[in-house]
Design a protein around this motif. Structure first.
Motif, PDB file in Angstrom:
ATOM      1  N   PHE A   1       0.803  -1.248   0.261  1.00  0.00           N
ATOM      2  CA  PHE A   1      -0.006  -0.073  -0.157  1.00  0.00           C
ATOM      3  C   PHE A   1       0.781   1.239  -0.030  1.00  0.00           C
ATOM      4  CE2 PHE A   1      -3.058  -3.000   2.244  1.00  0.00           C
ATOM      5  CZ  PHE A   1      -3.846  -3.028   1.084  1.00  0.00           C
TER       6      PHE A   1
ATOM      7  N   VAL B   1      15.286 -10.370  21.015  1.00  0.00           N
ATOM      8  CA  VAL B   1      13.743 -11.045  20.435  1.00  0.00           C
ATOM      9  C   VAL B   1      14.205 -12.033  19.232  1.00  0.00           C
ATOM     10  CG1 VAL B   1      11.568 -10.533  19.359  1.00  0.00           C
ATOM     11  CG2 VAL B   1      12.499  -8.980  21.203  1.00  0.00           C
TER      12      VAL B   1
ATOM     13  N   GLY C   1       1.704  -8.761   8.041  1.00  0.00           N
ATOM     14  CA  GLY C   1       0.390  -8.136   7.841  1.00  0.00           C
ATOM     15  C   GLY C   1      -0.494  -8.905   7.197  1.00  0.00           C
TER      16      GLY C   1
ATOM     17  N   VAL D   1      -8.098  -2.550   5.649  1.00  0.00           N
ATOM     18  CA  VAL D   1      -8.683  -2.553   4.315  1.00  0.00           C
ATOM     19  C   VAL D   1      -9.395  -3.586   4.229  1.00  0.00           C
ATOM     20  CG1 VAL D   1      -7.830  -2.774   1.793  1.00  0.00           C
ATOM     21  CG2 VAL D   1      -6.183  -1.450   3.410  1.00  0.00           C
TER      22      VAL D   1
HETATM   23  P1  AP5 Z   1       1.384  -2.608   8.378  1.00  0.00           P
HETATM   24  O1  AP5 Z   1       2.482  -1.714   7.438  1.00  0.00           O
HETATM   25  O2  AP5 Z   1       1.371  -4.170   8.108  1.00  0.00           O
HETATM   26  O3  AP5 Z   1       1.687  -1.932   9.487  1.00  0.00           O
HETATM   27  P2  AP5 Z   1       1.420  -2.834  11.042  1.00  0.00           P
HETATM   28  O4  AP5 Z   1       1.042  -4.125  11.262  1.00  0.00           O
HETATM   29  O5  AP5 Z   1       0.585  -1.854  11.707  1.00  0.00           O
HETATM   30  O6  AP5 Z   1       2.800  -2.929  11.551  1.00  0.00           O
HETATM   31  P3  AP5 Z   1       3.744  -1.733  11.671  1.00  0.00           P
HETATM   32  O7  AP5 Z   1       4.735  -1.657  10.160  1.00  0.00           O
HETATM   33  O8  AP5 Z   1       3.106  -0.517  11.869  1.00  0.00           O
HETATM   34  O9  AP5 Z   1       4.871  -2.570  12.906  1.00  0.00           O
HETATM   35  P4  AP5 Z   1       5.679  -3.325  12.987  1.00  0.00           P
HETATM   36  O10 AP5 Z   1       5.082  -4.638  14.015  1.00  0.00           O
HETATM   37  O11 AP5 Z   1       6.394  -3.718  11.636  1.00  0.00           O
HETATM   38  O12 AP5 Z   1       6.817  -2.937  13.830  1.00  0.00           O
HETATM   39  P5  AP5 Z   1       8.398  -2.064  13.563  1.00  0.00           P
HETATM   40  O13 AP5 Z   1       9.337  -3.197  13.446  1.00  0.00           O
HETATM   41  O14 AP5 Z   1       8.257  -0.956  12.404  1.00  0.00           O
HETATM   42  O15 AP5 Z   1      -0.010  -2.279   8.012  1.00  0.00           O
HETATM   43  C1  AP5 Z   1      -0.397  -0.882   7.763  1.00  0.00           C
HETATM   44  C2  AP5 Z   1      -1.830  -0.663   7.390  1.00  0.00           C
HETATM   45  O16 AP5 Z   1      -2.061  -1.294   6.034  1.00  0.00           O
HETATM   46  C3  AP5 Z   1      -3.059  -1.308   8.196  1.00  0.00           C
HETATM   47  O17 AP5 Z   1      -3.373  -0.582   9.586  1.00  0.00           O
HETATM   48  C4  AP5 Z   1      -4.167  -1.435   7.356  1.00  0.00           C
HETATM   49  O18 AP5 Z   1      -4.711  -0.402   7.108  1.00  0.00           O
HETATM   50  C5  AP5 Z   1      -3.377  -1.911   6.059  1.00  0.00           C
HETATM   51  N1  AP5 Z   1      -3.189  -3.230   5.910  1.00  0.00           N
HETATM   52  C6  AP5 Z   1      -2.077  -4.079   5.570  1.00  0.00           C
HETATM   53  N2  AP5 Z   1      -2.236  -5.183   5.570  1.00  0.00           N
HETATM   54  C7  AP5 Z   1      -3.604  -5.587   5.662  1.00  0.00           C
HETATM   55  C8  AP5 Z   1      -4.529  -6.612   5.729  1.00  0.00           C
HETATM   56  N3  AP5 Z   1      -3.979  -7.871   5.639  1.00  0.00           N
HETATM   57  N4  AP5 Z   1      -5.757  -6.469   5.860  1.00  0.00           N
HETATM   58  C9  AP5 Z   1      -6.382  -5.337   5.978  1.00  0.00           C
HETATM   59  N5  AP5 Z   1      -5.697  -3.996   5.970  1.00  0.00           N
HETATM   60  C10 AP5 Z   1      -4.366  -4.324   5.807  1.00  0.00           C
HETATM   61  O19 AP5 Z   1       8.834  -1.443  15.150  1.00  0.00           O
HETATM   62  C11 AP5 Z   1       8.140  -0.524  15.515  1.00  0.00           C
HETATM   63  C12 AP5 Z   1       8.915   0.679  16.058  1.00  0.00           C
HETATM   64  O20 AP5 Z   1       9.451  -0.154  17.398  1.00  0.00           O
HETATM   65  C13 AP5 Z   1      10.312   0.918  15.352  1.00  0.00           C
HETATM   66  O21 AP5 Z   1      10.334   2.644  15.628  1.00  0.00           O
HETATM   67  C14 AP5 Z   1      11.390   0.040  15.771  1.00  0.00           C
HETATM   68  O22 AP5 Z   1      12.479   0.777  15.650  1.00  0.00           O
HETATM   69  C15 AP5 Z   1      10.874  -0.127  17.293  1.00  0.00           C
HETATM   70  N6  AP5 Z   1      11.400  -1.545  17.687  1.00  0.00           N
HETATM   71  C16 AP5 Z   1      11.127  -2.532  17.214  1.00  0.00           C
HETATM   72  N7  AP5 Z   1      11.648  -3.529  17.772  1.00  0.00           N
HETATM   73  C17 AP5 Z   1      11.961  -3.152  19.081  1.00  0.00           C
HETATM   74  C18 AP5 Z   1      12.749  -3.470  20.193  1.00  0.00           C
HETATM   75  N8  AP5 Z   1      12.783  -5.036  20.340  1.00  0.00           N
HETATM   76  N9  AP5 Z   1      12.964  -2.902  21.273  1.00  0.00           N
HETATM   77  C19 AP5 Z   1      12.785  -1.554  21.060  1.00  0.00           C
HETATM   78  N10 AP5 Z   1      12.261  -1.002  20.029  1.00  0.00           N
HETATM   79  C20 AP5 Z   1      11.957  -1.738  18.992  1.00  0.00           C
END
Ligand code: AP5
Length: 249
Positions: free
Chosen positions: A63, A235, A116, A90
């Protein structure tokens, strides 16, 4: 070692093919990542892809790639970006069609880490049908868990590179130079859906729609639950340990 292919086929879909490849791994690992938004799935995916030489297939990335592309967007994709900006899921039909259009990526000899997708039981059932049609078998479903206040802290501090999409965190993983990506020098920005009002909607959508997937996959015996507390490396080590215990790494 970096990810094995540049994911062009996944990000653009249709006729697009990946442009850069590394040698294929000895075997293709096929896994699904589950966990609340911001729990660190993307961060773990990067480490896991290097380890297993597989591809990070994130539906959110598709997306976001569509949003930044120059070409015209169809009505379904335009509507999808609106849902995404508000933090809502979505509609299943749109996402399932999008993945089905990219089924060759699932069949690829690099294997995959699906991130996702699936996000609802209906999507999981559609994925099962794709596996039945293609004869593919999943190795594991990695389910990350963390208290909600820590998830909110991770999401609200996230900054993402506009160019290479590497993620940082203003407190726990800051870039060396503020606002600049360590890897490519690109500008860092805060995702629209990382604002507090969208974060609340996303976490609610997760609890209502995605959390039931844990039961769905627990019944298959594929579910591996990992506590996502600790540094990304800790992790990751827990993840590898859990996979080893199941004879999957
Ligand atoms: P998507 O892009 O999939 O986002 P998400 O699931 O909300 O996951 P994120 O990318 O936001 O987080 P993440 O778990 O990957 O965390 P990250 O590693 O970045 O989806 C976005 C949107 O698309 C949805 O809301 C929806 O609208 C739509 N969508 C997508 N797929 C869909 C589907 N199948 N059906 C319907 N709608 C859909 O880490 C987060 C932060 O934490 C970073 O800053 C990182 O540096 C930090 N961090 C990570 N690990 C650690 C740690 N161990 N310690 C400290 N900090 C950490």
């Amino acid at each position: 070692m970096s990810a094995p292919a540049d994911r062009t086929a996944w990000l653009q879909g249709g006729e697009a093919a990946c442009k850069t490849y590394q040698p294929y791994p000895e075997r293709a690992y096929r896994m699904v990542l589950l966990g609340a938004p911001g729990i660190g799935k993307g961060t773990q995916a990067e480490l896991l892809c290097k380890r297993f030489r597989t591809c990070h297939l994130s539906t959110g990335d598709v997306f976001r790639a569509a949003k930044s592309s120059q070409g015209p967007l169809g009505p379904a994709m335009q509507a999808a970006l609106g849902y995404m900006q508000r933090g809502e899921l979505v509609p299943d039909e749109t996402v399932i069609d999008m993945v089905r259009e990219r089924v060759e990526c699932l069949k690829c000899d690099y294997g995959f880490l699906l991130d996702g997708f699936p996000r609802t039981v209906q999507q999981a059932e559609a994925l099962d049908r794709m596996f039945q049609e293609t004869g593919l078998v999943l190795d594991a479903v990695l389910n990350y868990e963390l208290p909600v206040e820590k998830v909110v802290e991770r999401l609200s501090g996230r900054r993402t590179c506009k160019d290479c999409k590497t993620t940082f965190h203003v407190r726990t993983m800051p870039p060396k130079v503020e606002g600049k990506c360590d890897k490519c020098g690109g500008e860092l920005y805060q995702r629209e859906d990382d604002r507090p009002e969208s974060i609340r909607v996303r976490l609610k959508a997760y609890e209502e729609s995605t959390a039931p997937l844990k039961d769905y996959y627990a019944k298959t015996g594929l579910l591996i639950t990992i506590q996502a507390d600790g540094t990304p490396e800790q992790v990751f080590e827990q993840t590898i340990g859990a996979l080893r215990d199941r004879g999957k790494a």
